[in-house]
Design an enzyme around this catalytic site. Structure first.
Site, PDB file in Angstrom:
ATOM      1  N   ASP A  21       0.897  -0.983  -0.260  1.00 23.35           N
ATOM      2  CA  ASP A  21       0.130   0.062   0.012  1.00 23.35           C
ATOM      3  C   ASP A  21       1.151   1.409  -0.006  1.00 23.35           C
ATOM      4  O   ASP A  21       0.857   2.612  -0.636  1.00 23.35           O
ATOM      5  CB  ASP A  21      -0.870   0.235   1.136  1.00 23.35           C
ATOM      6  CG  ASP A  21      -0.021   0.111   2.797  1.00 23.35           C
ATOM      7  OD1 ASP A  21       0.803   0.408   2.519  1.00 23.35           O
ATOM      8  OD2 ASP A  21      -1.115  -0.192   3.551  1.00 23.35           O
ATOM      9  N   HIS A  22       2.128   1.022   0.618  1.00 17.72           N
ATOM     10  CA  HIS A  22       2.990   2.614   0.587  1.00 17.72           C
ATOM     11  C   HIS A  22       3.910   3.147  -0.840  1.00 17.72           C
ATOM     12  O   HIS A  22       4.149   3.803  -0.805  1.00 17.72           O
ATOM     13  CB  HIS A  22       4.060   2.523   1.480  1.00 17.72           C
ATOM     14  CG  HIS A  22       3.778   2.295   2.880  1.00 17.72           C
ATOM     15  ND1 HIS A  22       2.215   1.851   3.288  1.00 17.72           N
ATOM     16  CD2 HIS A  22       3.948   3.063   4.308  1.00 17.72           C
ATOM     17  CE1 HIS A  22       2.127   2.049   4.540  1.00 17.72           C
ATOM     18  NE2 HIS A  22       3.413   3.561   5.112  1.00 17.72           N
ATOM     19  N   ASP A  68       3.636  -0.477  10.918  1.00 19.11           N
ATOM     20  CA  ASP A  68       3.094   0.437  11.141  1.00 19.11           C
ATOM     21  C   ASP A  68       2.785   1.216  12.374  1.00 19.11           C
ATOM     22  O   ASP A  68       1.898   0.454  12.987  1.00 19.11           O
ATOM     23  CB  ASP A  68       2.191   0.477  10.117  1.00 19.11           C
ATOM     24  CG  ASP A  68       2.036   1.964   9.474  1.00 19.11           C
ATOM     25  OD1 ASP A  68       2.747   2.160   8.404  1.00 19.11           O
ATOM     26  OD2 ASP A  68       1.496   2.326  10.377  1.00 19.11           O
ATOM     27  N   ARG A  72      -1.728  12.281   9.934  1.00 21.28           N
ATOM     28  CA  ARG A  72      -0.090  13.196  10.450  1.00 21.28           C
ATOM     29  C   ARG A  72      -0.351  14.177   9.783  1.00 21.28           C
ATOM     30  O   ARG A  72      -0.341  14.273   7.903  1.00 21.28           O
ATOM     31  CB  ARG A  72       0.812  11.330   9.998  1.00 21.28           C
ATOM     32  CG  ARG A  72       2.182  12.025  10.744  1.00 21.28           C
ATOM     33  CD  ARG A  72       2.615  11.075  11.271  1.00 21.28           C
ATOM     34  NE  ARG A  72       2.124  10.313  12.320  1.00 21.28           N
ATOM     35  CZ  ARG A  72       2.681   8.986  12.555  1.00 21.28           C
ATOM     36  NH1 ARG A  72       2.932   8.437  12.018  1.00 21.28           N
ATOM     37  NH2 ARG A  72       2.241   8.360  13.851  1.00 21.28           N
ATOM     38  N   ARG A 100       9.238   4.278  11.365  1.00 18.66           N
ATOM     39  CA  ARG A 100      10.106   3.550  10.588  1.00 18.66           C
ATOM     40  C   ARG A 100      11.776   3.507  11.470  1.00 18.66           C
ATOM     41  O   ARG A 100      11.923   3.906  11.663  1.00 18.66           O
ATOM     42  CB  ARG A 100      10.468   5.579   9.780  1.00 18.66           C
ATOM     43  CG  ARG A 100       9.087   5.859   9.300  1.00 18.66           C
ATOM     44  CD  ARG A 100       9.890   6.516   8.173  1.00 18.66           C
ATOM     45  NE  ARG A 100       8.586   6.868   7.302  1.00 18.66           N
ATOM     46  CZ  ARG A 100       8.118   8.040   7.171  1.00 18.66           C
ATOM     47  NH1 ARG A 100       8.579   9.036   7.071  1.00 18.66           N
ATOM     48  NH2 ARG A 100       7.008   8.709   6.537  1.00 18.66           N
TER      49      ARG A 100
END
Length: 798
Positions: free
Chosen positions: A131-132, A196, A483, A679
């Site tokens: 998805d990223h 995530d 965010r 991350r």
């Protein structure tokens, strides 16, 4: 033997109840659901042990779920002698999670690390979600085709890992990890790790779902007990009922304003109260999703009728039946009467108004009633340049149908959007269902660009054409994302992202005026003034969900295939086989201060996303982005550091230079260092480029853990004022590291440093550490993966 051992440990009444639970068929589910359902009987049995160890003290829901996943309740809780205050925030827990979920950017590193263990399959069910890496620009079909072509090497690698190790592979276009988890895997009482930071989204369905780095995920994948310091429990009591323009998003945007980005650190947020009953399951997920923005370990809700309805509509009725038994017969999926919370915040939903949060931080919360005036006072842009709805935070059917109700009103009044409008469905199930129900047609004929079922602009995958990345003029966007750090969405540091509900975003596209309040204001049209009525939407589709395109759905029960080969080309610039980090030398650490960071330093600052996401599987290449968003405290410059001879360099350039010179470095920073996304490269890259210590005023939870997993030493100032005494180029050495290691971290939680200034003067500095015995083992081995790999190799050779 197991039953006999339990009879020795527990009173007869407890033992009988546990054995009865083990044989309770009503807690079981058909075989095809077992990989997606928590082992309720086992969890309830473990909870019986927990109650014995804790003296039957009332437990919160979060504690029930967490403690029922303990490897050994006596080992983790026994020393507290029933005093829960000695567990929360103090005791390390060793846990066995039920499941792991990984998105494609972080899955690359997680799986590269898992490969080093040489295990043939994972020990728990797991999933990979692509998805990223999908860029949003022209619309779903074009963007998906382009992104698949661009990222074929990575997608092929992830798919082959899935096939080899028996991991579900959700390919590009299938949806956003958190929405797919909610639709398929999240279940009341589940404990899940996800690579995530917004993994807590699954708490909206009563799970304990925690965002972690890839090395933490490997713990669960390899069956290694996963360690977590027992969180404190923050209770949020909801009273009343949402109505009008107020939505679940406003619960968490309002709460973020109260708590700030640090207020939830070290806590699980547990919602309770009569107001919970009025929320939809997906609305609860929205609230839990953004709990990450206040630093919370995770968030969760007690089992509700809304959860049962959602489970049934997503074809998981048997799991709902088992959850009913766990709740009603064994009192499992809710807090005990009289359970204590470390803090309670009450929110009255009757009086809650919509809030808008930002810019540049998700906790700057402004009620919509005063937002326009605040924008003028703060000199924010007077107009909005784009509106974006969807993402993992707000892409449910309810969100989309409420936005559609606003668009229908405008369409009927002959009003067109004044600014670009983008819609991101959360999954193929959502996309197919809203297409069937006419919502996509409604969006598109009113000017919207419907993007692929992927993260897209929310995480920086937005090929924006109306504003360049280098523009120095401020512009404002309204989004329903979670965010809003600088440069996160479009690469432009001057883009101000204001977070709010899809309702407010959608209404705003018809005005474009920052001073517009859709609750009270009208829009002038040729036929007179037009005013929106409050949006209405359906909790769930009246005709049920449809799956959509079959090619987006993987085998529900994949089996590992040892014959599958995973090929990584030595010449690839996207993937790189990991080399183990060097183990600790056994000596004190001698470092030089490379950079003193000023102010907010999130994982976006430490390991930027956007165009850099393509290097997630190549540690060396992505390390050239390390700390490029950080502000140098001594000069005010971004991505600028100075060598000992005064020459200027980019921050990663100096890191690599000092690595070649064998000069270990230390970075000094301020509060909540590592806030934001989970991350792992924000910890791996500093280690790879020669870093040894990160010394800060305070850490964000995930990042501190990630640093420990990679063999870095994370320290905090005992006296925050000591931050001002340190300068770049100072020599900093540990004084009693060997003693701390010898005592397995149990040395009072302090570590002494010696600071040598450029003029030769010296002083000692007292710091704090949170290293557990297991984390000391990681440090000695060079990383957690080294340690786990050594254990597995020893097991296989014995």
């Amino acid at each position: 033997m197991l039953g006999a051992r339990r009879n020795l440990r527990f009173p007869v009444s407890v033992s009988r109840r546990l054995l009865a639970t083990q044989s309770d068929a009503s807690l079981s589910v058909p075989s095809e659901y077992q990989a997606r359902c928590p082992p309720y009987a086992k969890l309830i049995n473990t909870l019986g042990q927990v109650r014995e160890v804790t003296g039957n003290k009332p437990l919160t829901l979060a504690e029930k779920i967490l403690y029922s996943h303990l490897v050994d309740p006596v080992e983790s809780l026994g020393s507290a002698n029933g005093d829960l205050s000695k567990i929360r925030g103090q005791q390390y827990l060793k846990l066995n999670p039920d499941r792991v979920a990984m998105q494609d950017a972080s899955a690359q590193t997680a799986l590269l690390q898992f490969m080093t263990t040489q295990m043939p399959s994972t020990c728990v069910p797991a999933s990979i979600h692509c998805d990223h890496l999908i860029v949003g620009k022209d619309g779903a079909d074009q963007d998906l085709t382009s992104s698949i072509a661009t990222n074929k090497e990575v997608f092929d690698f992830l798919q082959s890992c899935g096939e080899k190790y028996g991991i579900q592979f959700w390919g590009p276009g299938s949806g956003i990890i958190h929405q797919i988890v909610l639709e398929n895997f999240s279940v009341p009482g589940l404990m899940m790790l996800g690579t995530d930071s917004h993994t807590p989204n699954a708490g909206g369905l009563g799970a304990i779902a925690i965002g972690v780095g890839g090395a933490d995920a490997v713990d669960a994948l390899t069956g290694t007990p996963w360690e977590l310091k027992a969180p404190k429990i923050l209770g949020v009591k909801l009273v009343g009922e949402l109505s009008g323009w107020s939505s679940p998003k406003d619960v968490i945007t309002y709460l973020a304003g109260l708590l700030t980005v640090r207020g939830g650190t070290g806590h699980i947020i547990e919602y309770f109260g009569e107001g919970v009953k009025s929320l939809s399951c997906t609305g609860m997920a929205t609230i839990c999703n953004m709990g990450a923005e206040v630093g919370a370990t995770t968030s969760t809700f007690p089992y509700q009728d809304a959860h049962r309805r959602y489970l049934q509509q997503t074809n998981r009725g048997p799991i709902a039946d088992a959850a009913d038994v766990a709740l009603n017969k064994y009192n499992f999926l809710k807090a005990d009467e009289g359970a204590d919370y470390d803090q309670i915040i009450e929110i009255n939903l009757n009086t809650l108004e919509p809030h808008v949060n930002g810019p540049f931080t998700p906790d700057l919360s402004t009620p919509i009633s005063v937002f326009g005036k605040t924008a003028q006072t703060e000199k924010w842009p007077s107009t909005v340049s784009a509106g974006l709805i969807g993402s993992c935070t707000n892409s449910s059917y309810q969100d989309m149908s409420r936005a559609a109700s606003i668009i229908r009103q405008a369409e009927n009044a002959g009003i067109k959007p004044k600014i670009p409008f983008f819609v991101t469905p959360g999954s193929e199930k959502i996309r197919a269902t809203i297409e069937r129900d006419g919502l996509i047609d409604l969006f598109e004929r009113n000017g919207a660009i419907v993007l692929a079922n992927a993260c897209g602009p929310c995480i920086g995958q937005w090929d924006r054409t109306d504003v360049s990345k280098t523009s120095t003029e401020s512009n404002a966007i309204f989004t329903s994302f979670n965010r809003n750090f600088r440069a996160r969405n479009d690469g432009n540091r001057n883009t101000m992202n204001f977070l709010t509900s899809p309702d407010i975003v959608t209404a705003m596209i018809y005005s474009g005026d920052m001073n517009y309040n859709p609750i009270t204001d009208s829009i002038k049209t040729e036929s007179g003034d037009f005013k929106f009525t409050p949006p209405k939407g359906d909790e769930l589709p009246g005709s049920g969900f449809i799956d959509g395109r079959a090619e987006f759905y993987p085998d529900p029960n994949p089996k590992p295939n040892a014959e599958v080969e995973i090929n990584v080309s030595p010449s690839s610039d996207r993937l790189q086989i990991l080399e183990p980090f060097a183990p600790w030398s056994g000596e004190e650490l001698d470092t030089t201060v490379l950079l003193k960071v000023e102010g907010k330093c999130t994982t976006d600052h430490i390991s930027a996303a956007g165009v850099w996401l393509k290097y997630k599987g190549h540690l060396e290449n992505i390390s050239y982005n390390t700390l490029i968003g950080a502000v140098n405290k001594e000069t005010g410059e971004v991505n600028k550091a100075y060598d000992l001879d005064g020459s200027a360099h980019s921050i990663p350039e100096l890191m690599f230079k000092w690595k070649l010179e064998q000069r270990p470095w230390i970075v000094v920073a301020e509060h909540n260092y590592g806030e934001g996304s989970a991350r792992e490269h924000a910890a791996m890259s500093p280690r790879f480029t020669g870093g040894s210590i990160i010394l800060v005023k305070s850490f964000a939870r995930i990042h501190e853990t990630n640093l420990k997993k990679q063999g870095m030493l994370p320290l905090t100032f005992a006296d925050e004022a000591d931050y001002d005494k340190i300068s770049s180029g100072d020599k900093i050495s540990t004084v009693d590291l060997r003693d701390m290691i010898a005592k397995d971290g149990n040395n009072g939680g302090h570590l002494k440093l010696k600071v040598t200034k450029k003029d030769g003067s010296e002083f000692d500095l007292l710091c704090k550490h949170t290293m557990s015995k297991d984390q000391i083992d990681f440090f000695k081995a060079g990383s957690a993966i080294n340690y786990i790999g050594n254990l597995r190799k020893a097991e296989m050779s014995s």
